[in-house]
Design a protein around this motif. Structure first.
Motif, PDB file in Angstrom:
ATOM      1  N   GLU A 124      -3.302   5.792  -2.674  1.00  0.00           N
ATOM      2  CA  GLU A 124      -3.207   5.557  -4.113  1.00  0.00           C
ATOM      3  C   GLU A 124      -3.481   4.078  -4.391  1.00  0.00           C
ATOM      4  O   GLU A 124      -3.777   3.310  -3.475  1.00  0.00           O
ATOM      5  CB  GLU A 124      -1.811   5.947  -4.620  1.00  0.00           C
ATOM      6  N   ALA A 125      -3.378   3.692  -5.663  1.00  0.00           N
ATOM      7  CA  ALA A 125      -3.598   2.291  -6.021  1.00  0.00           C
ATOM      8  C   ALA A 125      -2.667   1.394  -5.205  1.00  0.00           C
ATOM      9  O   ALA A 125      -1.509   1.743  -4.953  1.00  0.00           O
ATOM     10  CB  ALA A 125      -3.363   2.092  -7.510  1.00  0.00           C
ATOM     11  N   ALA A 126      -3.181   0.259  -4.784  1.00  0.00           N
ATOM     12  CA  ALA A 126      -2.393  -0.651  -3.951  1.00  0.00           C
ATOM     13  C   ALA A 126      -1.122  -1.084  -4.678  1.00  0.00           C
ATOM     14  O   ALA A 126      -1.105  -1.233  -5.902  1.00  0.00           O
ATOM     15  CB  ALA A 126      -3.234  -1.865  -3.581  1.00  0.00           C
ATOM     16  N   HIS A 127      -0.065  -1.273  -3.921  1.00  0.00           N
ATOM     17  CA  HIS A 127       1.224  -1.644  -4.499  1.00  0.00           C
ATOM     18  C   HIS A 127       1.913  -2.627  -3.572  1.00  0.00           C
ATOM     19  O   HIS A 127       1.591  -2.726  -2.386  1.00  0.00           O
ATOM     20  CB  HIS A 127       2.098  -0.395  -4.677  1.00  0.00           C
ATOM     21  N   ARG A 128       2.868  -3.355  -4.098  1.00  0.00           N
ATOM     22  CA  ARG A 128       3.652  -4.266  -3.276  1.00  0.00           C
ATOM     23  C   ARG A 128       4.764  -3.489  -2.577  1.00  0.00           C
ATOM     24  O   ARG A 128       5.133  -2.397  -2.988  1.00  0.00           O
ATOM     25  CB  ARG A 128       4.249  -5.376  -4.138  1.00  0.00           C
ATOM     26  N   GLY A 129       5.289  -4.095  -1.539  1.00  0.00           N
ATOM     27  CA  GLY A 129       6.416  -3.469  -0.854  1.00  0.00           C
ATOM     28  C   GLY A 129       5.986  -2.376   0.103  1.00  0.00           C
ATOM     29  O   GLY A 129       4.801  -2.150   0.362  1.00  0.00           O
ATOM     30  N   ASP A 130       6.994  -1.691   0.639  1.00  0.00           N
ATOM     31  CA  ASP A 130       6.740  -0.634   1.617  1.00  0.00           C
ATOM     32  C   ASP A 130       6.186   0.608   0.936  1.00  0.00           C
ATOM     33  O   ASP A 130       6.625   0.980  -0.159  1.00  0.00           O
ATOM     34  CB  ASP A 130       8.037  -0.274   2.346  1.00  0.00           C
ATOM     35  N   CYS A 131       5.253   1.243   1.611  1.00  0.00           N
ATOM     36  CA  CYS A 131       4.721   2.492   1.073  1.00  0.00           C
ATOM     37  C   CYS A 131       5.709   3.617   1.386  1.00  0.00           C
ATOM     38  O   CYS A 131       6.083   3.819   2.545  1.00  0.00           O
ATOM     39  CB  CYS A 131       3.360   2.805   1.691  1.00  0.00           C
ATOM     40  N   PRO A 132       6.149   4.355   0.387  1.00  0.00           N
ATOM     41  CA  PRO A 132       7.121   5.429   0.632  1.00  0.00           C
ATOM     42  C   PRO A 132       6.588   6.540   1.527  1.00  0.00           C
ATOM     43  O   PRO A 132       7.366   7.328   2.059  1.00  0.00           O
ATOM     44  CB  PRO A 132       7.428   5.944  -0.782  1.00  0.00           C
TER      45      PRO A 132
END
Length: 272
Positions: A177-185
């Protein structure tokens, strides 16, 4: 085979007619005997034309005739392809992965061996597609853009974020999915490690390019990570930005039980 045989018979018929007409003309002009040297030169020229025609190769794709220099011999040593049909093989492969790599008689047509016979634009497009096809399907990342979906090569991936070479959008290589901050769930391995770290009272580096999990055995709560970041072992905050104690007595002594500090909390990277 029928086409080649018909061509040969047609050429032989032309040769016979040409020789007969030429002999008759010479007989009329130079009676009573024609010029033998002229006849031999004419016959030699006709034979050369015939041999050249017989040396033409049949393209497996379109069945047209081409010279050896205008065609490509497949690795099976049985078939030839004109340049247009050879280009079509690679063009079709770009649009259909089931055709990759291009083959003839189950033998691969090596891309590096035919690049000079293909158009530069086709070479560039196929080279990009080859990188995608050579990447294992479960390790591929395509742009999350709804109107893009371009494959993102490994060279455009950093810290599990893939940057599309076409539109510039960033995509998480784990959840796609779109890049996000933090850990990927959806990163199951990371989630399992964090659960264990929280249970054992371990801490995590706050550096966005590190996030190592660290287990303190003996020493103060002042942690210096291998990446250079300094943080509190109790709460995970940058060193000297919290009110946690600098020491925990149990961690200064070896061989004793180390209870969880009352103010302990595992550092969690900010989410967006």
């Amino acid at each position: 085979m029928d086409l080649a045989l018909n061509l040969q018979l047609e050429e032989l018929s032309i040769v016979e007619t040409y020789i007969a007409d030429h002999r008759f003309g010479l007989h009329v002009l130079f009676e009573p005997e024609p010029n033998q040297e002229e006849l031999e030169r004419t016959l030699e020229a006709v034979i050369l034309r015939y041999e050249a025609r017989a040396a033409l190769l049949t393209c497996t794709g379109c069945e047209s005739l081409f010279t050896r220099y205008q065609s490509f011999k497949a690795p099976c040593d049985l078939h030839y392809y004109c340049r247009e049909c050879l280009a079509n093989l690679f063009e079709y492969t770009i649009g259909d992965e089931s055709l990759y790599p291009p083959k003839c008689c189950d033998q691969e047509i090596v891309f590096d061996n035919v690049k000079t016979l293909l158009d530069d634009k086709l070479v560039a497009r196929y080279a990009d597609k080859k990188i995608e096809y050579d990447t294992e399907p479960d390790k591929r990342t395509c742009c999350c853009g709804s109107n893009c979906k371009t494959f993102v090569p490994e060279t455009n991936v950093q810290d599990e974020v893939a940057t599309c070479p076409d539109c510039g959008k960033t995509t998480c290589t784990i959840c796609k999915e779109a890049a996000h901050r933090g850990d990927c769930p959806k990163d199951e391995d990371t989630q399992s490690l964090l659960e264990l770290a929280d249970k054992e009272g371990w801490q995590r580096c706050y550096n966005t390019k590190c996030h190592r999990v660290i287990a303190l055995t003996t020493g103060s709560n002042h942690i210096t990570c291998v990446c250079g970041a300094q943080f509190c072992y109790v709460c995970g905050a940058r060193w000297r930005t919290c009110s946690c104690p600098q020491f925990t007595e149990e961690y200064l002594l070896a061989g004793v039980t180390r209870p969880r500090n009352a103010g302990y909390r595992l550092y969690q990277p900010p989410q967006e």
